[in-house]
Design a protein around this motif. Structure first.
Motif, short mmCIF file in Angstrom:
data_model
loop_
_atom_site.label_atom_id
_atom_site.label_comp_id
_atom_site.label_asym_id
_atom_site.label_seq_id
_atom_site.Cartn_x
_atom_site.Cartn_y
_atom_site.Cartn_z
N LEU A 121 0.83 -1.21 0.00
CA LEU A 121 0.00 0.00 0.00
C LEU A 121 0.86 1.25 0.00
O LEU A 121 0.54 2.24 -0.67
N ASP A 122 1.95 1.25 0.74
CA ASP A 122 2.86 2.39 0.75
C ASP A 122 3.47 2.62 -0.63
O ASP A 122 3.66 3.76 -1.06
N LYS A 123 3.79 1.52 -1.33
CA LYS A 123 4.36 1.65 -2.67
C LYS A 123 3.33 2.21 -3.65
O LYS A 123 3.66 3.01 -4.53
N LEU A 124 2.06 1.83 -3.48
CA LEU A 124 1.01 2.30 -4.39
C LEU A 124 0.77 3.80 -4.26
O LEU A 124 0.30 4.44 -5.21
N LYS A 125 1.07 4.38 -3.11
CA LYS A 125 0.82 5.81 -2.90
C LYS A 125 1.55 6.67 -3.94
O LYS A 125 1.01 7.66 -4.42
N ASP A 126 2.79 6.30 -4.26
CA ASP A 126 3.62 7.13 -5.15
C ASP A 126 3.86 6.48 -6.50
O ASP A 126 4.68 6.98 -7.28
N MET A 127 3.16 5.40 -6.79
CA MET A 127 3.40 4.68 -8.04
C MET A 127 2.66 5.34 -9.19
O MET A 127 1.51 5.77 -9.06
N ALA A 128 3.35 5.46 -10.33
CA ALA A 128 2.74 6.10 -11.50
C ALA A 128 1.68 5.19 -12.11
O ALA A 128 1.75 3.97 -12.01
N ASP A 157 -16.90 -8.07 2.97
CA ASP A 157 -17.41 -7.73 1.65
C ASP A 157 -16.40 -6.85 0.91
O ASP A 157 -15.42 -6.36 1.48
N ASP A 158 -16.66 -6.64 -0.36
CA ASP A 158 -15.72 -5.90 -1.21
C ASP A 158 -15.59 -4.45 -0.77
O ASP A 158 -14.52 -3.85 -0.89
N GLU A 159 -16.66 -3.87 -0.26
CA GLU A 159 -16.61 -2.47 0.17
C GLU A 159 -15.66 -2.27 1.34
O GLU A 159 -15.01 -1.24 1.46
N LYS A 160 -15.57 -3.26 2.20
CA LYS A 160 -14.64 -3.19 3.33
C LYS A 160 -13.20 -3.08 2.83
O LYS A 160 -12.42 -2.27 3.32
N ARG A 167 -8.30 4.31 2.81
CA ARG A 167 -7.85 4.91 4.08
C ARG A 167 -6.36 4.71 4.30
O ARG A 167 -5.66 5.63 4.72
N LEU A 168 -5.87 3.51 3.99
CA LEU A 168 -4.47 3.20 4.26
C LEU A 168 -3.51 3.77 3.22
O LEU A 168 -2.30 3.78 3.43
N THR A 169 -4.04 4.26 2.09
CA THR A 169 -3.20 4.94 1.10
C THR A 169 -3.46 6.44 1.10
O THR A 169 -3.05 7.13 0.17
N ASP A 170 -4.12 6.93 2.14
CA ASP A 170 -4.45 8.36 2.25
C ASP A 170 -5.23 8.86 1.03
O ASP A 170 -5.02 9.98 0.55
N GLY A 171 -6.10 7.99 0.51
CA GLY A 171 -6.96 8.37 -0.61
C GLY A 171 -6.34 8.20 -1.97
O GLY A 171 -6.99 8.51 -2.99
N ALA A 172 -5.08 7.72 -2.05
CA ALA A 172 -4.42 7.59 -3.35
C ALA A 172 -5.06 6.50 -4.19
O ALA A 172 -5.07 6.58 -5.43
N ILE A 173 -5.59 5.46 -3.56
CA ILE A 173 -6.22 4.35 -4.29
C ILE A 173 -7.71 4.37 -4.00
O ILE A 173 -8.13 4.16 -2.86
N GLN A 174 -8.48 4.64 -5.02
CA GLN A 174 -9.94 4.60 -4.92
C GLN A 174 -10.43 3.46 -5.80
O GLN A 174 -10.49 3.58 -7.01
#
Length: 201
Positions: A121-128, A157-160, A167-174
């Motif tokens: 998740l931390d890597k996804l925050k700044d990944m292009a 469920d999938d929404e969880k 939340r764990l990517t500070d909104g970077a992954i929706q």
């Protein structure tokens, strides 16, 4: 129950090398108390013979004589003052206690996801944007769902998973659940390959 006159092993001092038994340990304790080095050495050599007879399978080792002397050194709590016939530096390392390992999980925010998911998740925050990012999102989301199913933390469920991911990517992954498709439950928790235990004829 404590019956006067009976001596239970549970009431005795723990043996350093239980495989040799308490009688040989008593012999070692006696050898330590002998007044001269010559007497202690003769006693030690006799103890080594008894140890070899007590555990005959030790002869299968190429250097079993040195192993016996190493064990005698440990059984004497390093207090037997004799001219040892072998180098004791190795047994000193064997008896040394290792340093306690530091646990890397001390600051994991959600323990049921674990360190690996947190790093992903931390890597996804700044990944292009691109195929690699999309693939990592897919792997991470399915791993998160697998963890939730395995540990049974509330809803699975999938929404969880989507909420936790945002939340764990500070909104970077929706995660768009109208487009994104999780692996099927059988794929998420797929068991390892079965071994074929049938004997060939």
């Amino acid at each position: 129950m404590n019956i006067q006159g009976l001596d239970y092993n549970t009431q005795r001092q723990a043996l350093v090398m239980p495989e040799y038994g308490r009688e040989i340990q008593k012999m070692v304790d006696h050898a330590i108390q002998l007044p001269t080095k010559e007497e202690r050495m003769r006693c030690a050599e006799a103890i080594i013979k008894q140890m070899e007879n007590k555990v005959p399978q030790i002869r299968e080792n190429a250097n079993y004589k040195q192993t016996l002397w190493d064990h005698l050194y440990l059984m004497s709590h390093k207090q037997l003052d004799i001219d040892w016939p072998n180098d004791l530096s190795n047994v000193e390392r064997m008896s040394a206690k290792p340093e306690p390992m530091k646990l890397p999980q001390s600051d994991i925010r959600l323990r049921h996801y674990g360190r690996l998911v947190e790093e992903m998740l931390d890597k996804l925050k700044d990944m292009a944007d691109g195929p690699q990012r999309d693939e990592l999102i897919r792997l991470t989301a399915n791993q998160m769902k697998r963890d939730l199913i395995q540990w049974g933390h509330g809803s699975i469920d999938d929404e969880k998973v989507a909420d936790d991911m945002a939340r764990l990517t500070d909104g970077a992954i929706q995660l768009n659940l109208n487009v994104f498709r999780f692996a099927s439950p059988t794929q998420v928790m797929a068991p390892g390959p079965k071994k074929n235990n049938k004997k060939r004829k």
